[in-house]
Design a protein around this motif. Structure first.
Motif, PDB file in Angstrom:
ATOM      1  N   CYS A 165      15.497  -5.012  -2.777  1.00  0.00           N
ATOM      2  CA  CYS A 165      16.425  -5.478  -1.748  1.00  0.00           C
ATOM      3  C   CYS A 165      17.730  -4.704  -1.846  1.00  0.00           C
ATOM      4  CB  CYS A 165      16.730  -6.972  -1.911  1.00  0.00           C
ATOM      5  SG  CYS A 165      15.361  -8.026  -1.423  1.00  0.00           S
ATOM      6  N   THR A 166      18.323  -4.479  -0.690  1.00  0.00           N
ATOM      7  CA  THR A 166      19.642  -3.865  -0.643  1.00  0.00           C
ATOM      8  C   THR A 166      20.669  -4.899  -1.093  1.00  0.00           C
ATOM      9  OG1 THR A 166      20.127  -4.576   1.610  1.00  0.00           O
ATOM     10  CG2 THR A 166      18.930  -2.468   1.362  1.00  0.00           C
TER      11      THR A 166
ATOM     12  N   ARG B 155      18.491  -7.091   2.384  1.00  0.00           N
ATOM     13  CA  ARG B 155      17.477  -6.553   3.304  1.00  0.00           C
ATOM     14  C   ARG B 155      16.323  -6.001   2.466  1.00  0.00           C
ATOM     15  NH1 ARG B 155      16.145  -1.625   5.140  1.00  0.00           N
ATOM     16  NH2 ARG B 155      17.981  -0.627   4.264  1.00  0.00           N
TER      17      ARG B 155
ATOM     18  N   VAL C 295      13.311  -3.732   1.161  1.00  0.00           N
ATOM     19  CA  VAL C 295      12.989  -2.314   1.201  1.00  0.00           C
ATOM     20  C   VAL C 295      11.630  -2.148   0.542  1.00  0.00           C
ATOM     21  CG1 VAL C 295      13.652  -0.053   0.271  1.00  0.00           C
ATOM     22  CG2 VAL C 295      15.415  -1.619   1.098  1.00  0.00           C
TER      23      VAL C 295
ATOM     24  N   SER D 143      11.665   4.039   8.023  1.00  0.00           N
ATOM     25  CA  SER D 143      11.776   3.061   9.099  1.00  0.00           C
ATOM     26  C   SER D 143      12.843   2.053   8.708  1.00  0.00           C
ATOM     27  CB  SER D 143      10.427   2.360   9.295  1.00  0.00           C
ATOM     28  OG  SER D 143      10.554   1.261  10.144  1.00  0.00           O
ATOM     29  N   PRO D 144      13.612   1.543   9.678  1.00  0.00           N
ATOM     30  CA  PRO D 144      14.666   0.583   9.318  1.00  0.00           C
ATOM     31  C   PRO D 144      14.142  -0.754   8.805  1.00  0.00           C
ATOM     32  CG  PRO D 144      14.602   0.937  11.692  1.00  0.00           C
ATOM     33  CD  PRO D 144      13.631   1.900  11.080  1.00  0.00           C
ATOM     34  N   ASP D 145      12.961  -1.199   9.251  1.00  0.00           N
ATOM     35  CA  ASP D 145      12.418  -2.471   8.787  1.00  0.00           C
ATOM     36  C   ASP D 145      10.913  -2.366   8.628  1.00  0.00           C
ATOM     37  OD1 ASP D 145      11.845  -5.048   8.058  1.00  0.00           O
ATOM     38  OD2 ASP D 145      12.576  -5.970   9.903  1.00  0.00           O
ATOM     39  N   LYS D 146      10.473  -1.863   7.488  1.00  0.00           N
ATOM     40  CA  LYS D 146       9.049  -1.673   7.228  1.00  0.00           C
ATOM     41  C   LYS D 146       8.296  -2.994   7.122  1.00  0.00           C
ATOM     42  CE  LYS D 146       9.935   2.595   4.756  1.00  0.00           C
ATOM     43  NZ  LYS D 146       9.767   3.313   3.492  1.00  0.00           N
ATOM     44  N   PHE D 147       9.005  -4.086   6.822  1.00  0.00           N
ATOM     45  CA  PHE D 147       8.354  -5.386   6.640  1.00  0.00           C
ATOM     46  C   PHE D 147       8.157  -6.152   7.950  1.00  0.00           C
ATOM     47  CE2 PHE D 147       9.733  -4.467   2.355  1.00  0.00           C
ATOM     48  CZ  PHE D 147       8.675  -4.933   1.596  1.00  0.00           C
ATOM     49  N   ALA D 148       8.723  -5.669   9.050  1.00  0.00           N
ATOM     50  CA  ALA D 148       8.576  -6.362  10.335  1.00  0.00           C
ATOM     51  C   ALA D 148       7.091  -6.470  10.700  1.00  0.00           C
ATOM     52  CB  ALA D 148       9.337  -5.625  11.427  1.00  0.00           C
TER      53      ALA D 148
END
Length: 166
Positions: free
Chosen positions: A33-34, A38, A40, A97-102
């Motif tokens: 996490c950042t 967020r 990662v 990608s900005p949100d790989k978990f989406a």
């Protein structure tokens, strides 16, 4: 201790990569996490068990990775070992990608870092050390908890995902 190394000028990095690709590896997603919490995720095939007493694992990350700063000593991270058939998932987490978990099923471990729901096995870890070696960081993680399921692992060989023959 200077752990940097210099390749002989005659060694072709692409050819070395092809040669090293002759060694089959498992595939895992490292979750962290950042500072803003967020999630990662990073695909790796450099994961290995290092020690049982104490329980330690190791993996490596390119030093130029935008996520390298997340793996300072003491930082939590999770390991999701991928199952056979999860090649697209591995590619997703290997691509910026900005949100790989989406849209990807996941949960957070007690330290808040993400695991993939469909993982074959998971490990909850803290960075024991992160040492620059060549163009990568060699990260040693202290294992604090783990789970394991049944099934076949995702295997990477010769630049592609393969199945293990019985």
């Amino acid at each position: 201790m200077d752990t940097s190394s210099h390749a002989a000028p005659s060694l072709d990095p692409r050819e070395l990569r092809r040669v090293c690709g002759r060694y089959a590896t498992g595939v895992a997603v490292i979750g962290a996490c950042t500072p803003q919490q967020r999630p990662v995720g990073i695909t790796v095939n450099s994961f290995a068990s290092l020690s049982l007493a104490p329980p330690l694992i190791l993996w490596s990350l390119a030093r130029h990775s935008p996520n390298a700063g997340l793996f300072a000593p003491g930082a939590p991270f999770g390991v999701s070992i991928l199952r056979a058939g999860h090649g697209e998932l591995a590619r997703r987490f290997a691509t910026p990608s900005p949100d790989k978990f989406a849209g990807v099923g996941h949960r957070r471990c007690p330290h808040g870092v993400p695991y993939l729901d469909e993982a074959l096995a998971t490990l909850s870890c803290r960075v024991e050390r992160a040492d620059p070696v060549g163009d990568h960081l060699l990260i040693v993680g202290a294992v604090e908890a783990f789970t394991a399921g049944e099934g076949e692992p995702l295997v990477f060989y010769g630049g592609d995902f393969v199945r293990i023959a019985a």
